[in-house]
Enzyme design. Structure first.
Site, PDB file in Angstrom:
ATOM      1  N   CYS A  78       0.829  -1.197   0.000  1.00 38.32           N
ATOM      2  CA  CYS A  78       0.000   0.000   0.000  1.00 38.32           C
ATOM      3  C   CYS A  78       0.878   1.269   0.000  1.00 38.32           C
ATOM      4  O   CYS A  78       1.488   1.581  -1.015  1.00 38.32           O
ATOM      5  CB  CYS A  78      -0.971  -0.038   1.181  1.00 38.32           C
ATOM      6  SG  CYS A  78      -2.363   1.096   1.002  1.00 38.32           S
ATOM      7  N   HIS A 169      -3.677  -5.118   0.630  1.00 42.10           N
ATOM      8  CA  HIS A 169      -3.176  -5.589   1.920  1.00 42.10           C
ATOM      9  C   HIS A 169      -3.229  -7.116   1.979  1.00 42.10           C
ATOM     10  O   HIS A 169      -4.291  -7.692   2.240  1.00 42.10           O
ATOM     11  CB  HIS A 169      -4.004  -4.995   3.064  1.00 42.10           C
ATOM     12  CG  HIS A 169      -3.746  -3.552   3.311  1.00 42.10           C
ATOM     13  ND1 HIS A 169      -2.691  -3.102   4.076  1.00 42.10           N
ATOM     14  CD2 HIS A 169      -4.388  -2.449   2.856  1.00 42.10           C
ATOM     15  CE1 HIS A 169      -2.703  -1.774   4.113  1.00 42.10           C
ATOM     16  NE2 HIS A 169      -3.727  -1.353   3.377  1.00 42.10           N
ATOM     17  N   GLU A 171      -2.029  -8.953   4.283  1.00 39.84           N
ATOM     18  CA  GLU A 171      -2.036  -9.433   5.668  1.00 39.84           C
ATOM     19  C   GLU A 171      -3.438  -9.587   6.255  1.00 39.84           C
ATOM     20  O   GLU A 171      -3.587 -10.211   7.311  1.00 39.84           O
ATOM     21  CB  GLU A 171      -1.192  -8.494   6.556  1.00 39.84           C
ATOM     22  CG  GLU A 171      -1.759  -7.109   6.768  1.00 39.84           C
ATOM     23  CD  GLU A 171      -1.375  -6.096   5.704  1.00 39.84           C
ATOM     24  OE1 GLU A 171      -1.328  -4.894   6.032  1.00 39.84           O
ATOM     25  OE2 GLU A 171      -1.141  -6.492   4.542  1.00 39.84           O
TER      26      GLU A 171
END
Length: 200
Positions: A78, A169, A171
């Site tokens: 990001c 993202h 994660e």
């Protein structure tokens, strides 16, 4: 220092990102984004986290320029993706025409070769995005390897330098193959063995 260094750009998911690295069996260290390159001696890879700022702001968080010349694999996420682009020769980041927030469909470039980051991942998958800026011009030697409906450079890479950036993202659980992306970076790009356990 061994394992993966997670450079914190102030993003809300930074510690979650470090946990995902540990879940892949590799030690991780959360460090300030401006950590000096000499303090990262022996590190196997670097992840630059997301963050709330814009890289177009003069006082926004930056990495030590020497880190980019260490020859260590780097993954920008990001804000980190945009920072990597803006910090490398030829790269340009500008405000997006439309802000992306929420789920988006990532479409990988067909026939990818030598791009270990996306090994075993379908050409189309759901990802979680949140950004107001976009990479408008790729850094020299980088190629666009993935796009969403509103972002032409949702993933980029330079296989020779082992540098990658993703505008989503990996994660968070909303990203379908996020852990696979991180595992690919850790094992295939950084060549780390999964030997770390919490008991370590």
């Amino acid at each position: 220092m061994h394992g993966i260094a997670v450079l914190d750009a102030g993003g809300q998911y930074c510690h979650l990102l470090a946990r995902r690295v540990r879940e892949a069996g590799v030690q991780s260290h959360v460090l300030p984004i401006d950590t000096k390159a000499e303090l990262l001696s022996g590190i196997s890879g670097i992840i630059i986290s997301g963050g709330p700022r814009s890289v177009t702001e003069a006082d926004s968080p930056r990495v030590d320029p020497s880190i980019l010349a260490m020859g260590v694999p780097i993954l920008g996420i990001c804000y980190g993706h945009q920072l990597l682009a803006a910090s490398m020769p030829g790269g340009v980041v500008k405000p997006s025409y439309s802000r992306e927030y929420g789920l988006a469909t990532l479409r990988l470039k067909t026939g990818l070769k030598g791009v270990d980051l996306f090994a075993g991942i379908p050409e189309s998958s759901r990802v979680w995005v949140s950004h107001g800026d976009s990479v408008e011009k790729l850094p020299d030697g980088f190629e666009a390897i993935g796009a969403t409906g509103d972002c032409a450079v949702a993933a980029m890479g330079h296989a020779g330098k082992r540098m990658y950036g993703v505008q989503f993202h990996p994660e968070v659980t909303h990203t379908e193959y996020g852990q696979q992306v991180l595992s690919n970076f850790i094992r295939r790009v950084c060549r780390c063995a999964s030997v770390w356990k919490p008991s370590s």
